[in-house]
Design an enzyme around this catalytic site. Structure first.
Site, short mmCIF file in Angstrom:
data_model
loop_
_atom_site.label_atom_id
_atom_site.label_comp_id
_atom_site.label_asym_id
_atom_site.label_seq_id
_atom_site.Cartn_x
_atom_site.Cartn_y
_atom_site.Cartn_z
N CYS A 178 2.79 -31.45 13.58
CA CYS A 178 4.40 -31.13 13.21
C CYS A 178 4.71 -30.16 14.16
O CYS A 178 4.29 -29.06 13.97
CB CYS A 178 4.45 -31.02 11.61
SG CYS A 178 5.98 -30.45 11.36
N CYS A 216 8.61 -26.43 7.95
CA CYS A 216 7.87 -27.46 7.35
C CYS A 216 7.33 -26.67 6.15
O CYS A 216 6.41 -25.65 6.29
CB CYS A 216 6.94 -27.83 8.33
SG CYS A 216 5.89 -29.04 7.44
N CYS A 247 8.31 -32.64 6.50
CA CYS A 247 9.75 -32.10 6.68
C CYS A 247 10.52 -33.10 7.72
O CYS A 247 11.57 -32.76 7.93
CB CYS A 247 9.49 -30.86 7.33
SG CYS A 247 8.80 -30.87 9.30
N LYS A 284 -34.51 -34.43 9.80
CA LYS A 284 -33.41 -34.65 8.79
C LYS A 284 -33.43 -36.08 8.34
O LYS A 284 -33.67 -37.11 8.98
CB LYS A 284 -31.98 -34.17 9.39
CG LYS A 284 -31.92 -32.84 10.02
CD LYS A 284 -32.01 -31.59 8.85
CE LYS A 284 -30.78 -31.66 8.32
NZ LYS A 284 -29.55 -30.95 9.17
N TYR A 338 -41.26 -20.22 0.77
CA TYR A 338 -41.81 -21.18 1.88
C TYR A 338 -42.22 -20.25 3.13
O TYR A 338 -42.76 -20.89 4.17
CB TYR A 338 -41.06 -22.14 2.37
CG TYR A 338 -39.51 -22.07 2.58
CD1 TYR A 338 -39.15 -21.31 3.75
CD2 TYR A 338 -38.36 -22.42 1.76
CE1 TYR A 338 -38.03 -21.20 4.04
CE2 TYR A 338 -37.13 -22.19 1.94
CZ TYR A 338 -36.88 -21.68 2.99
OH TYR A 338 -35.72 -21.41 3.35
N CYS A 389 6.74 -35.96 10.85
CA CYS A 389 6.01 -35.34 9.61
C CYS A 389 6.34 -35.93 8.39
O CYS A 389 7.60 -35.93 8.06
CB CYS A 389 6.46 -33.68 9.88
SG CYS A 389 5.65 -32.64 8.41
#
Length: 722
Positions: A450, A456, A429, A332, A244, A426
């Site tokens: 965390c 962790c 942990c 788009k 193109y 978290c």
């Protein structure tokens, strides 16, 4: 500035310092997404969200022009090419297109074209409208009518050499007929049809079971298939090509865009048969509506319609702005959506400790893909959208990447649905999970993190996966699955453990070769791959450490700026005192700034991180970075050059590429820092400003004489670019 870019007017109220901070964070995020999309073929954000990030960046740069530097993602295209493929420098840069999201955007585009050309309303302008193929951009160079090079877009300036792979695609002719010019660079899109994509995934599952890696969508499949080190793999994949556009060209071929496409077709290239000539905005929009309505029937993925001014002489007159042509725009399509039921919200912990909510959905097909997980972004988004477990939710797949929950259907909410309580501990942990406050802006971070660090297990695992990833240490045979298994069994807990694995395995009577799915050969191959990575560049090493905000480009900038790991660490430790000159030195490195500087300082200020680095350097050799050599004997190396007006022997893009290959910087604007202006016929304001500032000006012939070592006409009185 539109409300969706700056809904609360925050940008308009920012100070320069606040804007610089926001700009740096956006730039780092955009570069990371560029890497995922263009290099890893694994996008982690929708097209719509990516476009929103770029528009926010541009809005900040519009408000604060001093932030619009040459290193900003607003003027970058794509991402740096993968070193596994040989580099190819595009003679004419492969630029991106501006996007239109509404009918009004299209009308404004046509208005800008008419104003720039100074055409009255009754002067006709013809456009082409063609489907925007969702595949991988490819540039194919023919010399003396024989295919000599095929390259991916890369970063727009330098792409990856995939010549051997392109030759296996039946749609791409190896030679051109006698009426083709001596040099032509044909550009287009490599893609995969829907039915062939489904068949490929089925074969991959049959070969490797349900756990086998399969492609998420046809675009990823096409990109992954073309970017193979073994051309036989590419040959086995059902790839297609649409031509193109073009780049370098030794002689004119046609007078219009449509005429060029007809030439491509005559030479044996497939050209999209939905390409249509239009003479008004109304006709452009009618083609858009028709293609959108037939989208599901095409058999391949598209994500919009591209409009281009048909007359090539007008294209030349319109020229380019920043990273996009003025004569084209991509209209788009809206994101694809579906409704389903939210069964649960799962919190995932990433390598930087970020707690990310993931919606667990009743499986639903969106845009041809079965979706069972979708991102909820962060806890503020959950509150803003009032998303609750049990809700019927609207799921969107914009750009065929990671799905997102965009809203709920309130009338379908169960009576017992309650607001979701985002965890403050978290889930892996048990450490506190906090939202940090930016000391300069006073704004709370949208992400809860965390505080456990490498304590962790989730962060440790994710950092190890990052450490061995493709653009870090790239250890073959040690992927995410192996990291998970070895971590679970205590074999690898820190990066240095990887390099002591072989010795420990021998001491423990070769336990790895006895593992399920392993054997002596696979164990030896793994150890050999690890040994091959005991020497690594400084930039890859820094990237592998997983320092927050330090992506590949930033790691390269740090490596070039400081040269050695010891120097980076020394400067970072001194910079903990912000009054020390080391802080100014660190933040002055191009592409670093305060946000990245803070992250680098925080990383090396943590004793545990320094221990990890120290253990690593006892096992690997980190090569020092050397500055790239200056271009030998170039009279313009280190100079800033501006090209203006009409050039005859080359296009302005080719001229800029030529200057940069000789070690010069090609600039779009004239300033006191400009060393030389090359002016062709029709040069206007730039020539006038150069004259006012006393900057040397030469014509195109003078430029070629200068760079070929011939004194320009005028002898001793000729301008000196120094």
């Amino acid at each position: 500035m539109s409300d969706d870019i700056d809904p609360s007017g925050a940008i308009a109220r920012m100070t320069l310092e606040e804007a610089a901070d926001a700009h740096a964070q956006l730039a780092a995020e955009i570069r990371d997404h560029n890497r995922h999309y263009y290099i890893e073929d694994a996008p982690t954000i929708s097209d719509a969200d990516y476009d929103r990030l770029r528009r926010q960046l541009l809005a900040i740069e519009e408000r604060f022009p001093e932030l619009a530097t040459a290193g900003s993602p607003s003027v970058e295209v794509g991402a740096a090419p993968d070193a596994a493929f040989g580099p190819v420098t595009h003679a004419v840069p492969m630029l991106s297109l501006d996007n239109a999201f509404s009918d009004l955007d299209v009308a404004e585009f046509a208005g800008r074209v008419r104003r720039h050309l100074k055409f009255a309303e009754d002067v006709p302008i013809t456009y082409t409208a063609e489907p925007k193929i969702d595949g991988l951009s490819l540039s194919i160079t023919y010399r003396d009518r024989r295919l000599v090079t095929a390259a991916t877009r890369g970063d727009g300036t330098t792409g990856e050499n995939v010549t051997a792979n392109a030759l296996t695609i039946a749609d791409i002719p190896g030679t051109l007929p006698a009426d083709a010019p001596d040099l032509i660079e044909v550009r287009g899109e490599v893609y995969m049809r829907h039915d062939e994509f489904a068949a490929l995934n089925a074969r991959m599952r049959a070969a490797g079971g349900e756990a086998a890696r399969v492609f998420a969508n046809p675009r990823n499949a096409a990109a992954g298939s073309l970017r193979q080190l073994n051309p036989e793999v590419t040959k086995s994949r059902p790839l297609h090509f649409f031509a193109y556009a073009w780049g370098a060209l030794s002689a004119p071929v046609a007078e219009t865009q449509h005429g060029m496409l007809e030439k491509f077709r005559a030479w044996g290239f497939p050209v999209n048969d939905r390409t249509t000539l239009c003479h008004s905005v109304e006709e452009l929009l009618a083609v858009y509506r028709g293609i959108e309505a037939d989208r599901a029937l095409l058999g391949y993925d598209i994500d919009g319609v591209v409009y281009k001014v048909d007359d090539l002489a007008l294209q030349t007159e319109l020229d380019f702005k920043a990273q996009a042509p003025r004569w084209a725009i991509a209209h788009k399509f809206p994101a694809e959506r579906a409704t389903t039921v939210l069964r649960d919200i799962e919190i995932q912990v990433g390598r930087t400790g970020a707690l990310t909510p993931v919606a667990k959905l009743e499986p639903v097909t969106v845009g041809g893909v079965v979706v069972s997980n979708a991102t909820l972004h962060n806890e503020d988004e959950i509150v803003r959208k009032d998303v609750r477990i049990g809700d019927t939710v609207i799921v969107q797949r914009a750009g065929d990447v990671i799905p997102q929950v965009v809203g709920v259907v309130p009338e379908r909410r169960p009576d017992d649905a309650v607001p979701f309580a985002f965890p403050h501990l978290c889930p892996v942990c048990g450490s506190h999970a906090v939202r940090e406050v930016n000391e300069r802006t006073g704004h709370m971070d949208a992400v809860r993190r965390c505080t456990g660090g490498l304590v962790c297990a989730a962060q440790a695992r994710e950092r190890l996966k990052h450490f061995v990833s493709r653009h870090a240490f790239d250890i073959e045979g040690l992927g995410e699955k192996q990291i998970e298994a070895f971590y679970e069994d205590g074999l690898i807990r820190t990066p240095a453990d990887i390099f002591t694995l072989a010795a420990r395995d021998r001491a423990s009577m070769k336990k790895i070769s006895a593992r399920d799915g392993w054997g002596p050969t696979s164990a030896r191959n793994l150890f050999r791959a690890i040994e091959a990575r005991r020497r690594i560049s400084l930039s890859r090493f820094l990237y592998a450490l997983g320092i927050r905000h330090v992506g590949e480009a930033t790691a390269k900038a740090l490596a070039r700026g400081f040269g050695s790991l010891a120097r980076v660490e020394e400067v970072a430790l001194k910079a903990t005192d912000r009054t020390d000159p080391a802080w100014a030195l660190l933040t002055s490195v191009e592409g670093v700034g305060e946000v990245v500087g803070e992250a680098v300082v925080d990383f090396f200020d943590e004793p545990h991180n320094r221990e990890i680095v120290a253990a690593l350097v006892t096992e690997v050799i980190v090569e020092e970075e050397t500055a790239p050599p200056a271009v030998a004997d170039s009279p313009v190396a280190g100079k800033t050059i501006v090209f203006t007006g009409t050039l005859v022997r080359m296009t302005r893009d080719e001229a800029r590429a030529m200057a940069e290959s000789l070690g010069a910087k090609a600039s779009e604007s004239v300033s006191r820092k400009t060393h030389l202006v090359v002016a062709g016929p029709g040069a206007g304001s730039k020539l006038k400003k150069a004259t006012e500032l006393g900057i040397p000006v030469i014509d195109e012939d003078g430029w070629f004489d200068l760079v070929s070592g011939v004194a320009p006409a005028g002898g001793e009185d000729a301008p000196d670019p120094a």
